[in-house]
Design an enzyme around this catalytic site. Structure first.
Site, PDB file in Angstrom:
ATOM      1  N   THR A   1     -11.660 -12.051  -6.384  1.00  0.00           N
ATOM      2  CA  THR A   1     -13.044 -12.066  -5.893  1.00  0.00           C
ATOM      3  C   THR A   1     -13.335 -13.418  -5.268  1.00  0.00           C
ATOM      4  OG1 THR A   1     -15.371 -11.771  -6.500  1.00  0.00           O
ATOM      5  CG2 THR A   1     -13.972 -12.811  -8.154  1.00  0.00           C
TER       6      THR A   1
ATOM      7  N   LYS B   1       0.859  -1.200   0.000  1.00  0.00           N
ATOM      8  CA  LYS B   1       0.000   0.000   0.000  1.00  0.00           C
ATOM      9  C   LYS B   1       0.885   1.236   0.000  1.00  0.00           C
ATOM     10  CE  LYS B   1      -3.942  -2.016   2.223  1.00  0.00           C
ATOM     11  NZ  LYS B   1      -3.380  -3.368   1.977  1.00  0.00           N
TER      12      LYS B   1
ATOM     13  N   ASP C   1      -1.437  -2.204  -4.025  1.00  0.00           N
ATOM     14  CA  ASP C   1      -2.846  -2.202  -3.624  1.00  0.00           C
ATOM     15  C   ASP C   1      -3.470  -0.852  -3.975  1.00  0.00           C
ATOM     16  OD1 ASP C   1      -2.862  -4.723  -2.483  1.00  0.00           O
ATOM     17  OD2 ASP C   1      -2.384  -4.007  -0.477  1.00  0.00           O
TER      18      ASP C   1
ATOM     19  N   LYS D   1     -13.695  -5.811  -6.509  1.00  0.00           N
ATOM     20  CA  LYS D   1     -14.908  -4.980  -6.480  1.00  0.00           C
ATOM     21  C   LYS D   1     -14.604  -3.609  -5.886  1.00  0.00           C
ATOM     22  CE  LYS D   1     -18.380  -8.652  -6.218  1.00  0.00           C
ATOM     23  NZ  LYS D   1     -19.550  -9.184  -5.502  1.00  0.00           N
ATOM     24  N   GLY D   2     -13.733  -3.571  -4.880  1.00  0.00           N
ATOM     25  CA  GLY D   2     -13.443  -2.313  -4.188  1.00  0.00           C
ATOM     26  C   GLY D   2     -13.996  -2.367  -2.786  1.00  0.00           C
TER      27      GLY D   2
ATOM     28  N   ARG E   1      -4.836  -6.500 -11.133  1.00  0.00           N
ATOM     29  CA  ARG E   1      -5.775  -7.173 -10.230  1.00  0.00           C
ATOM     30  C   ARG E   1      -7.101  -6.414 -10.273  1.00  0.00           C
ATOM     31  NH1 ARG E   1      -4.158  -6.535  -4.252  1.00  0.00           N
ATOM     32  NH2 ARG E   1      -2.604  -8.094  -4.772  1.00  0.00           N
TER      33      ARG E   1
HETATM   34  C1  LIG Z   1      -6.616 -10.784  -3.468  1.00  0.00           C
HETATM   35  C2  LIG Z   1      -7.456  -9.583  -3.116  1.00  0.00           C
HETATM   36  C3  LIG Z   1      -6.884  -8.335  -3.122  1.00  0.00           C
HETATM   37  C4  LIG Z   1      -7.649  -7.203  -2.862  1.00  0.00           C
HETATM   38  N1  LIG Z   1      -7.087  -5.977  -2.974  1.00  0.00           N
HETATM   39  C5  LIG Z   1      -7.874  -4.881  -2.828  1.00  0.00           C
HETATM   40  C6  LIG Z   1      -7.346  -3.579  -3.054  1.00  0.00           C
HETATM   41  O1  LIG Z   1      -6.169  -3.370  -3.373  1.00  0.00           O
HETATM   42  N2  LIG Z   1      -8.200  -2.528  -2.907  1.00  0.00           N
HETATM   43  C7  LIG Z   1      -9.515  -2.692  -2.558  1.00  0.00           C
HETATM   44  O2  LIG Z   1     -10.250  -1.705  -2.482  1.00  0.00           O
HETATM   45  N3  LIG Z   1     -10.011  -3.918  -2.313  1.00  0.00           N
HETATM   46  C8  LIG Z   1      -9.238  -5.000  -2.427  1.00  0.00           C
HETATM   47  N4  LIG Z   1      -9.769  -6.236  -2.194  1.00  0.00           N
HETATM   48  C9  LIG Z   1     -11.101  -6.364  -1.565  1.00  0.00           C
HETATM   49  C10 LIG Z   1     -12.214  -6.375  -2.589  1.00  0.00           C
HETATM   50  O3  LIG Z   1     -12.336  -5.112  -3.172  1.00  0.00           O
HETATM   51  C11 LIG Z   1     -13.562  -6.753  -1.924  1.00  0.00           C
HETATM   52  O4  LIG Z   1     -13.888  -5.832  -0.932  1.00  0.00           O
HETATM   53  C12 LIG Z   1     -13.569  -8.139  -1.304  1.00  0.00           C
HETATM   54  O5  LIG Z   1     -12.834  -9.051  -2.046  1.00  0.00           O
HETATM   55  C13 LIG Z   1     -15.001  -8.656  -1.214  1.00  0.00           C
HETATM   56  O6  LIG Z   1     -15.576  -8.685  -2.522  1.00  0.00           O
HETATM   57  P1  LIG Z   1     -15.917 -10.044  -3.315  1.00  0.00           P
HETATM   58  O7  LIG Z   1     -15.527  -9.827  -4.728  1.00  0.00           O
HETATM   59  O8  LIG Z   1     -15.265 -11.193  -2.654  1.00  0.00           O
HETATM   60  O9  LIG Z   1     -17.495 -10.122  -3.291  1.00  0.00           O
HETATM   61  P2  LIG Z   1     -18.578 -10.071  -2.146  1.00  0.00           P
HETATM   62  O10 LIG Z   1     -19.825  -9.648  -2.818  1.00  0.00           O
HETATM   63  O11 LIG Z   1     -18.106  -9.306  -0.955  1.00  0.00           O
HETATM   64  O12 LIG Z   1     -18.685 -11.588  -1.707  1.00  0.00           O
HETATM   65  C14 LIG Z   1     -19.136 -12.606  -2.588  1.00  0.00           C
HETATM   66  C15 LIG Z   1     -19.161 -13.927  -1.853  1.00  0.00           C
HETATM   67  O13 LIG Z   1     -17.847 -14.275  -1.401  1.00  0.00           O
HETATM   68  C16 LIG Z   1     -17.901 -14.864  -0.102  1.00  0.00           C
HETATM   69  N5  LIG Z   1     -17.226 -13.964   0.881  1.00  0.00           N
HETATM   70  C17 LIG Z   1     -16.914 -12.666   0.688  1.00  0.00           C
HETATM   71  N6  LIG Z   1     -16.296 -12.152   1.788  1.00  0.00           N
HETATM   72  C18 LIG Z   1     -16.232 -13.132   2.675  1.00  0.00           C
HETATM   73  C19 LIG Z   1     -15.715 -13.224   4.013  1.00  0.00           C
HETATM   74  N7  LIG Z   1     -15.150 -12.157   4.624  1.00  0.00           N
HETATM   75  N8  LIG Z   1     -15.806 -14.407   4.625  1.00  0.00           N
HETATM   76  C20 LIG Z   1     -16.364 -15.475   4.018  1.00  0.00           C
HETATM   77  N9  LIG Z   1     -16.874 -15.442   2.773  1.00  0.00           N
HETATM   78  C21 LIG Z   1     -16.817 -14.300   2.117  1.00  0.00           C
HETATM   79  C22 LIG Z   1     -19.366 -15.071   0.173  1.00  0.00           C
HETATM   80  O14 LIG Z   1     -19.766 -16.305  -0.340  1.00  0.00           O
HETATM   81  C23 LIG Z   1     -20.003 -13.950  -0.612  1.00  0.00           C
HETATM   82  O15 LIG Z   1     -21.352 -14.173  -0.904  1.00  0.00           O
HETATM   83  C24 LIG Z   1      -9.018  -7.370  -2.501  1.00  0.00           C
HETATM   84  C25 LIG Z   1      -9.596  -8.634  -2.501  1.00  0.00           C
HETATM   85  C26 LIG Z   1      -8.854  -9.728  -2.806  1.00  0.00           C
HETATM   86  C27 LIG Z   1      -9.500 -11.067  -2.838  1.00  0.00           C
END
Ligand SMILES: Cc1cc2nc3c(=O)[nH]c(=O)nc-3n(C[C@H](O)[C@H](O)[C@H](O)COP(=O)(O)OP(=O)(O)OC[C@H]3O[C@@H](n4cnc5c(N)ncnc54)[C@H](O)[C@@H]3O)c2cc1C
Length: 325
Positions: free
Chosen positions: A243, A117, A151, A204-205, A201
């Site tokens: 994701t 970061k 990040d 969603k954010g 990468r």
């Molecule tokens: C490798 C990686 C790097 C990232 N880097 C950044 C970054 O640099 N900047 C940034 O803003 N964001 C970052 N994120 C976070 C990202 O933006 C999301 O906030 C986060 O990944 C949740 O979104 P999702 O796509 O998993 O979908 P969501 O809609 O949150 O989740 C979809 C499904 O995934 C499962 N799930 C999600 N979260 C959880 C949990 N905590 N525990 C158990 N199951 C869960 C559930 O089944 C859920 O229904 C990163 C995420 C990942 C995986």
């Protein structure tokens, strides 16, 4: 600054009580009293270990070894909160330099890379310092035979982070970017960054952003994610689909077949401790899967944000409490 959950997603039933629970957990994440309580509770270690490798570099190496043995690639994040002095920024840089030396010596590169970061390297008060520190980390990663991904934080930092990325890529072209599908600008950023060799990468954010810059509903964010995914998968770069969302993962698999992208031409990424069975399934299917592995003393804020993102994780917390009674 680390990810704060975007609280609008995944609301179907009981959204009010979930909102309340999230607010309570997020308030707890800012309370030093609750932090002391959680940090000293006997069950804490097990709960923290689900989402965080541990406090020290040794813990990070141990967890990396385990993940790599399971066929996963890894990106390591040194957890830190609120870097406000050059000394803190330089200490973070030095921790990454040490980590990269140890990863290389342990034969864990290139399977393991690092996520950084810019705010932890001084971006909030001195962009040049953040760039210099990031450059030193890129040089160390290069010497260790691996890569760095920057990040992405809240939207006020997007331009600055992409500027630093462009400068770093002049000497270290494999430096990875992160783009957030909830930002209205991101589809266009994906086009800009979909050229040959560009590691991007797509997530969603995770920050709470205003409507002027970001889609607000889960449906709009998901649709944007798919548009961005299509741009990246159709391009010449190296998409990294970050994701846990089953629908988006299925679309990623579909596009990989459509665009004939094998395991060396894109990857899935997920957070450590979240959907580990799905990570294993994708590895079993022959995909490259990278686990985002956080470690460091400042695990408290990160842990609370993961719990707030999905209050169902509190069940895990509760079970650990009961089993240690
Ligand atoms: C490798 C990686 C790097 C990232 N880097 C950044 C970054 O640099 N900047 C940034 O803003 N964001 C970052 N994120 C976070 C990202 O933006 C999301 O906030 C986060 O990944 C949740 O979104 P999702 O796509 O998993 O979908 P969501 O809609 O949150 O989740 C979809 C499904 O995934 C499962 N799930 C999600 N979260 C959880 C949990 N905590 N525990 C158990 N199951 C869960 C559930 O089944 C859920 O229904 C990163 C995420 C990942 C995986």
């Amino acid at each position: 600054m680390t990810y704060a959950p975007a609280p609008r997603r995944g609301w179907v039933d009981g959204r009010y009580s979930r909102l309340m629970l999230r607010s309570v957990i997020l308030a707890a994440s800012r309370s030093s009293q609750v932090e002391r309580l959680v940090a000293t509770a006997p069950f804490t270690r097990d709960v923290v270990r689900r989402f965080v490798a541990g406090a020290g570099t040794d813990d990070a190496l141990r967890a990396t070894r385990g993940l790599v043995a399971d066929g996963l690639a890894v990106t390591l994040d040194n957890l830190g909160e609120d870097t406000v002095t050059p000394e803190q920024a330089n200490a973070t840089r030095d921790e990454y330099l040490k980590l990269l030396r140890l990863l290389s010596a342990a034969g864990l590169t290139p399977a393991a890379e690092v996520s950084v970061k810019l705010s932890a390297l001084g971006q909030m008060f001195d962009e040049q310092l953040a760039y210099d520190n990031a450059r030193a980390i890129c040089a160390a990663a290069d010497a260790a035979g691996t890569t760095v991904t920057l990040d992405m934080e809240d939207h006020t930092t997007t331009d600055s982070t992409l500027d630093v990325l462009a400068k770093l890529r002049k000497d270290y072209p494999s430096t990875g970017a992160v783009l957030q599908a909830y930002l209205r600008r991101t589809e266009s950023d994906c086009r800009e960054l979909s050229g040959a060799g560009s590691r991007v990468r797509l997530c969603k954010g995770a920050y709470k952003e205003p409507e002027s810059v970001a889609y607000q509903s889960a449906r709009e964010v998901d649709k944007s994610y798919v548009r961005c995914l299509n741009v990246l998968m159709a391009g010449d770069g190296y998409p990294m689909l970050a994701t846990h969302d089953p629908r988006l993962i299925a679309i990623g698999e579909d596009r990989a077949r459509w665009f004939d992208r094998g395991p060396n031409r894109f990857e899935f990424q997920m957070l450590y401790g979240i959907r580990p069975e799905e990570q294993a399934r994708l590895v079993g299917e022959g995909y490259t899967v990278r686990t985002y592995l956080p470690y460091g003393e400042d695990w408290y804020g990160y842990l609370m944000r993961r719990l707030a993102e999905r209050p169902a994780n509190l069940m895990f917390f509760g079970r650990a409490l009961i089993s240690k009674k």
